[in-house]
Write a protein that holds these residues in place. Structure first.
Motif, PDB file in Angstrom:
ATOM      1  N   ILE A 139       0.877  -1.205   0.010  1.00 51.60           N
ATOM      2  CA  ILE A 139       0.117  -0.047  -0.142  1.00 51.60           C
ATOM      3  C   ILE A 139       0.864   1.313   0.116  1.00 51.60           C
ATOM      4  N   ASP A 140       0.870   1.904  -0.992  1.00 47.83           N
ATOM      5  CA  ASP A 140       1.528   3.069  -1.206  1.00 47.83           C
ATOM      6  C   ASP A 140       0.743   4.406  -0.793  1.00 47.83           C
ATOM      7  N   TYR A 141       1.077   5.028   0.226  1.00 46.75           N
ATOM      8  CA  TYR A 141       0.385   6.263   0.772  1.00 46.75           C
ATOM      9  C   TYR A 141       1.038   7.231   1.524  1.00 46.75           C
ATOM     10  N   ALA A 142       0.616   8.159   1.993  1.00 46.68           N
ATOM     11  CA  ALA A 142       1.144   9.324   2.441  1.00 46.68           C
ATOM     12  C   ALA A 142       1.734  10.258   1.349  1.00 46.68           C
ATOM     13  N   GLY A 143       2.923   9.465   0.844  1.00 42.64           N
ATOM     14  CA  GLY A 143       3.517  10.391  -0.326  1.00 42.64           C
ATOM     15  C   GLY A 143       4.131  11.664  -0.255  1.00 42.64           C
ATOM     16  N   PRO A 144       4.750  11.992   1.053  1.00 44.64           N
ATOM     17  CA  PRO A 144       5.170  13.140   1.488  1.00 44.64           C
ATOM     18  C   PRO A 144       6.424  13.310   0.713  1.00 44.64           C
ATOM     19  N   ASN A 145       6.820  14.655   0.661  1.00 41.58           N
ATOM     20  CA  ASN A 145       8.078  15.122  -0.214  1.00 41.58           C
ATOM     21  C   ASN A 145       9.053  15.671   0.715  1.00 41.58           C
ATOM     22  N   VAL A 146      10.355  15.534   0.294  1.00 40.61           N
ATOM     23  CA  VAL A 146      11.335  16.273   1.189  1.00 40.61           C
ATOM     24  C   VAL A 146      11.185  17.815   0.838  1.00 40.61           C
TER      25      VAL A 146
ATOM     26  N   GLY B 199      -4.129  16.727   0.754  1.00 46.04           N
ATOM     27  CA  GLY B 199      -4.120  15.336  -0.004  1.00 46.04           C
ATOM     28  C   GLY B 199      -3.247  14.442   0.934  1.00 46.04           C
ATOM     29  N   HIS B 200      -2.221  14.858   1.288  1.00 51.74           N
ATOM     30  CA  HIS B 200      -1.079  13.918   1.992  1.00 51.74           C
ATOM     31  C   HIS B 200      -1.958  13.458   3.354  1.00 51.74           C
ATOM     32  N   LEU B 201      -2.605  14.284   3.909  1.00 52.09           N
ATOM     33  CA  LEU B 201      -3.427  13.942   5.228  1.00 52.09           C
ATOM     34  C   LEU B 201      -4.386  12.814   4.921  1.00 52.09           C
TER      35      LEU B 201
ATOM     36  N   ALA C  20       5.815   4.769   2.324  1.00 46.04           N
ATOM     37  CA  ALA C  20       5.423   6.129   2.411  1.00 46.04           C
ATOM     38  C   ALA C  20       5.848   6.605   0.919  1.00 46.04           C
ATOM     39  N   HIS C  21       6.574   6.024   0.252  1.00 43.86           N
ATOM     40  CA  HIS C  21       7.115   6.226  -1.117  1.00 43.86           C
ATOM     41  C   HIS C  21       7.434   8.136  -0.947  1.00 43.86           C
ATOM     42  N   PHE C  22       8.302   8.129  -0.414  1.00 42.44           N
ATOM     43  CA  PHE C  22       9.041   9.474  -0.164  1.00 42.44           C
ATOM     44  C   PHE C  22       9.461   9.991  -1.386  1.00 42.44           C
TER      45      PHE C  22
ATOM     46  N   MET D  18      11.046  11.278 -15.272  1.00 42.80           N
ATOM     47  CA  MET D  18       9.578  11.933 -14.800  1.00 42.80           C
ATOM     48  C   MET D  18       9.282  11.191 -13.854  1.00 42.80           C
ATOM     49  N   TYR D  19       8.322  12.047 -13.395  1.00 43.62           N
ATOM     50  CA  TYR D  19       7.279  11.308 -11.964  1.00 43.62           C
ATOM     51  C   TYR D  19       6.849   9.899 -12.519  1.00 43.62           C
ATOM     52  N   GLY D  20       6.412   9.851 -13.565  1.00 47.27           N
ATOM     53  CA  GLY D  20       6.023   8.630 -14.272  1.00 47.27           C
ATOM     54  C   GLY D  20       6.836   7.410 -14.554  1.00 47.27           C
TER      55      GLY D  20
ATOM     56  N   THR E  75       9.545   7.124 -12.496  1.00 45.53           N
ATOM     57  CA  THR E  75       9.975   6.708 -11.367  1.00 45.53           C
ATOM     58  C   THR E  75       8.834   5.831 -10.724  1.00 45.53           C
ATOM     59  N   ASP E  76       7.737   5.997 -11.157  1.00 41.02           N
ATOM     60  CA  ASP E  76       6.527   5.005 -10.636  1.00 41.02           C
ATOM     61  C   ASP E  76       6.762   3.781 -11.281  1.00 41.02           C
ATOM     62  N   LEU E  77       6.961   3.927 -12.718  1.00 42.23           N
ATOM     63  CA  LEU E  77       7.108   2.568 -13.227  1.00 42.23           C
ATOM     64  C   LEU E  77       8.249   1.962 -12.811  1.00 42.23           C
TER      65      LEU E  77
ATOM     66  N   VAL F 288      -2.571   4.974  -2.862  1.00 44.58           N
ATOM     67  CA  VAL F 288      -3.763   5.842  -2.042  1.00 44.58           C
ATOM     68  C   VAL F 288      -3.357   7.285  -1.947  1.00 44.58           C
ATOM     69  N   VAL F 289      -3.818   7.824  -3.443  1.00 46.89           N
ATOM     70  CA  VAL F 289      -3.288   8.973  -4.039  1.00 46.89           C
ATOM     71  C   VAL F 289      -4.418   9.838  -4.399  1.00 46.89           C
ATOM     72  N   ASP F 290      -4.500  11.175  -4.080  1.00 48.40           N
ATOM     73  CA  ASP F 290      -5.433  12.367  -4.712  1.00 48.40           C
ATOM     74  C   ASP F 290      -6.069  11.933  -5.940  1.00 48.40           C
TER      75      ASP F 290
ATOM     76  N   ARG G 150      -7.062  13.451  -8.224  1.00 50.57           N
ATOM     77  CA  ARG G 150      -6.496  14.418  -9.407  1.00 50.57           C
ATOM     78  C   ARG G 150      -5.204  13.787  -9.956  1.00 50.57           C
ATOM     79  N   GLN G 151      -4.756  12.686  -9.578  1.00 50.42           N
ATOM     80  CA  GLN G 151      -3.730  11.992 -10.062  1.00 50.42           C
ATOM     81  C   GLN G 151      -4.230  10.829 -10.997  1.00 50.42           C
ATOM     82  N   ALA G 152      -5.438  10.657 -10.952  1.00 57.28           N
ATOM     83  CA  ALA G 152      -6.005   9.464 -11.883  1.00 57.28           C
ATOM     84  C   ALA G 152      -5.482   9.284 -13.042  1.00 57.28           C
TER      85      ALA G 152
ATOM     86  N   HIS H 241      -2.506  10.128 -14.377  1.00 57.41           N
ATOM     87  CA  HIS H 241      -0.887   9.678 -14.144  1.00 57.41           C
ATOM     88  C   HIS H 241      -1.027   8.147 -13.730  1.00 57.41           C
ATOM     89  N   PHE H 242      -1.796   7.775 -13.161  1.00 60.73           N
ATOM     90  CA  PHE H 242      -1.885   6.393 -12.768  1.00 60.73           C
ATOM     91  C   PHE H 242      -2.369   5.579 -13.815  1.00 60.73           C
ATOM     92  N   GLU H 243      -3.348   5.912 -14.502  1.00 60.00           N
ATOM     93  CA  GLU H 243      -3.718   5.460 -15.813  1.00 60.00           C
ATOM     94  C   GLU H 243      -2.695   4.973 -16.460  1.00 60.00           C
TER      95      GLU H 243
END
Ligand code: ARG
Length: 600
Positions: free
Chosen positions: A119-126, A133-135, A159-161, A336-338, A340-342, A360-362, A364-366, A368-370
């Protein structure tokens, strides 16, 4: 399933089969007329239609077969062919006892085939501040982690930091410009300073300023880009400096998440996918998936004919592929972000080999994940169905826009918890709760009330809907709130304590009174709530159950004296019922990530 409903379902299915009808239609549900029945089955209607038979007649025949079932006290046909069931007190008592004796699951069932789930969740950033959304991701993800684990899956919460993007280059430049990074900016292998040149406050101050400058100043932007490339290219001094950024951020974040009772099994960063990047790009190329597009390299993920209208810069409208191609390498050569996810999927495949990854992500990123999922399926990094984006709505302010603090800034988790705890203290004082505990325990209670208020408010809404942040309402001890549920928990605990002081202990359960029957039927419904919440990834179904259970207990407690019941056996039974309700309520709240105090 272990609940009465499924047990009855089997009996009804057998009766259907004996009448020569499709047994899969024999579904039993909780009665929507609890005054008339405990359970019902509407299957005879569909079955009769298929057989071109009279539904009432068919229902009558099925009812006739079931009337001999010792668990049932009445089986009646109603309306056009519904079958209504009432179960015996003895059956309810037996089920209640099973729930009471089930320390691990309080009557819910484990999954038949446990899976390995990330489960990939929270996803905070340095350095970047967290937003609502993070909350929400943290609260929902934590709950899903606990739910899947409860049912027997092997679960890793990650946390997928966000530790690897352009913001890192920005920080390197910003810290350098303040003259604090000299020890790191030298070429070569080091050694580099072991102490971080920056504190969390520095990062929080520097990042927004640097991001703003970069927007206006192309030269600055260019330096940040070069620094990002240097970091990603492995320049030792940059890496050493970056490690400090990551460590400082992570320490602070772990503290904040800890206050929210959110913990991770993995703090893998986006950077951990980096070593997989080159191999993956080579693999995508070899598979013919990576193609040149305007200087960049992309994977086309839309199927033939999957298009949508797109407006170009010159105002003309074209039919563009939908979803758009996944950008893997930009025209400047960066990942890119994608990407990294791949690559993270490849990494998880190699290291954990999960059956399922939930993101578990906002909402609005639907898209991107698709894009990422389609690319992963095309490349064979995952099988369709193994990757799932669980989007969610936003937590809004009264203005209907994503919630911001009074100062207008994005939300700081720490400030939010402080604000909620202040309010919890006030409310406890107002309600004269926690008056006779020592200050340390009072603080613990106030903290638990605050977290319960925040989390329950979030989780009692369906994941996909947005809701309005209203701390006053969340913090009320009345209504569908976290504090109300904690109060009920504490009330039952106090009852059991007083019982124990008088030498009254839980005993074998018997069921007689209507309020006892209702309480047991509610306890029985937990199994369904858990399995539905699991199947739909919807924690609000558990929140709803917890609320219903608290109400059923309240009614029971009002109608059925416990400690002053004249008969010792009745006292023991009611204490046992109270304890079963408590255990299930505490378990349900635990799945929501809500801890409960011993008293208030
Ligand atoms: N760090 C990202 C953000 O702040 C969220 C990461 C979500 N998870 C993922 N695998 N992309 O938006």
């Amino acid at each position: 399933m272990t609940d009465l409903k499924s047990e009855l379902g089997e009996a009804v299915a057998a009766a259907f089969a004996a009448e020569g009808v499709d047994a899969t239609l024999a579904r039993v549900t909780t009665s929507d007329r609890p005054d008339l029945a405990d359970f019902q089955s509407n299957g005879a209607l569909a079955a009769a239609k298929a057989l071109k038979a009279n539904p009432r007649e068919l229902a009558g025949k099925v009812a006739e077969r079931l009337s001999a079932d010792p668990r049932l006290t009445s089986v009646e046909v109603a309306g056009p062919g519904f079958i209504n069931f009432k179960v015996s007190n003895a059956t309810l008592a037996k089920r209640a006892q099973a729930v009471a004796d089930d320390a691990a699951l309080a009557g819910a069932a484990a999954v038949a085939e446990p899976r390995k789930v990330v489960i990939d969740y929270a996803g905070p950033n340095v350095a970047k501040p967290m937003h609502v959304g993070h909350l929400r991701s943290s609260i929902i993800g934590e709950s899903l982690k606990r739910l899947f684990r409860l049912r027997g899956d092997t679960v890793w919460g990650d946390a997928h930091f966000g530790d690897w993007g352009f913001q890192m280059g920005l920080l390197i430049v910003a810290v350098g410009d303040e003259g604090r990074a000299d020890g790191f900016l030298v070429e070569g292998d080091g050694p580099f300073p072991a102490e971080s040149p920056v504190s969390l406050e520095d990062l929080e101050r520097l990042y927004p300023a640097a991001a703003a400058t970069a927007k206006e100043d192309p030269a600055y932007r260019d330096r940040a880009r070069k620094a990002t490339a240097g970091l990603q290219g492995g320049r030792p001094g940059y890496r050493a400096l970056w490690k400090h950024f990551v460590a400082v951020s992570r320490t602070a974040l772990e503290r904040e998440f800890g206050a929210l009772d959110v913990t991770f099994d993995l703090w893998n960063g986006e950077s951990d996918a980096d070593p997989r990047m080159a191999g993956m790009i080579a693999d995508l190329t070899a598979k013919g998936l990576l193609v040149e597009d305007d200087g960049a390299q992309v994977v086309h993920v839309a199927g033939p004919g999957e298009t949508r209208k797109k407006k170009l810069a010159d105002g003309s409208v074209i039919e563009a592929p939908s979803p758009p191609p996944l950008l893997v390498v930009s025209s400047e050569g960066s990942a890119m972000y994608g990407t990294t996810d791949l690559a993270t999927i490849v990494d998880r495949r190699e290291t954990l080999d999960p059956d399922l990854i939930l993101y578990v992500v906002d909402e609005r990123q639907a898209e991107h994940f698709e894009q990422v999922y389609r690319a992963a399926y095309l490349a064979g990094y995952a099988k369709p169905g193994e990757l799932e984006h669980l989007g969610f709505g936003t937590m809004n302010g009264v203005d209907g826009k994503p919630f911001k603090t009074r100062a207008g800034g994005v939300l700081k988790l720490h400030d939010l918890i402080t604000q909620a705890t202040d309010k919890a203290r006030d409310r406890l004082h107002e309600a004269q709760l926690g008056a006779d505990v020592d200050p340390v325990e009072f603080e613990d209670i106030a903290h638990k009330v605050a977290i319960a208020a925040l989390k329950f408010a979030d989780l009692s809404n369906s994941r996909t809907t947005s809701y309005i942040f209203d701390l006053d309402r969340f913090m009320s001890f009345e209504g569908k709130t976290g504090p109300y549920l904690l109060y009920q928990v504490v009330r039952i605990r106090s009852l059991l304590r007083r019982g124990a002081e008088q030498g009254a202990e839980p005993g074998p359960i018997t069921v007689v009174e209507p309020a006892e029957r209702d309480l047991v039927l509610t306890l029985d419904a937990f199994d369904q709530a858990i399995s539905d919440a699991y199947d739909k990834r919807m924690p609000h179904l558990i929140a709803e159950h917890a609320y219903r259970l608290a109400q059923a207990f309240s009614k029971f407690y009002a109608a059925c004296p416990v400690l002053i019941a004249p008969d010792e056996a009745v006292r023991g039974s009611r204490l046992a019922l109270s304890k079963a309700a408590l255990d299930q309520l505490v378990l349900a709240l635990g799945v929501l990530g809500i801890a409960t105090p011993e008293r208030m």
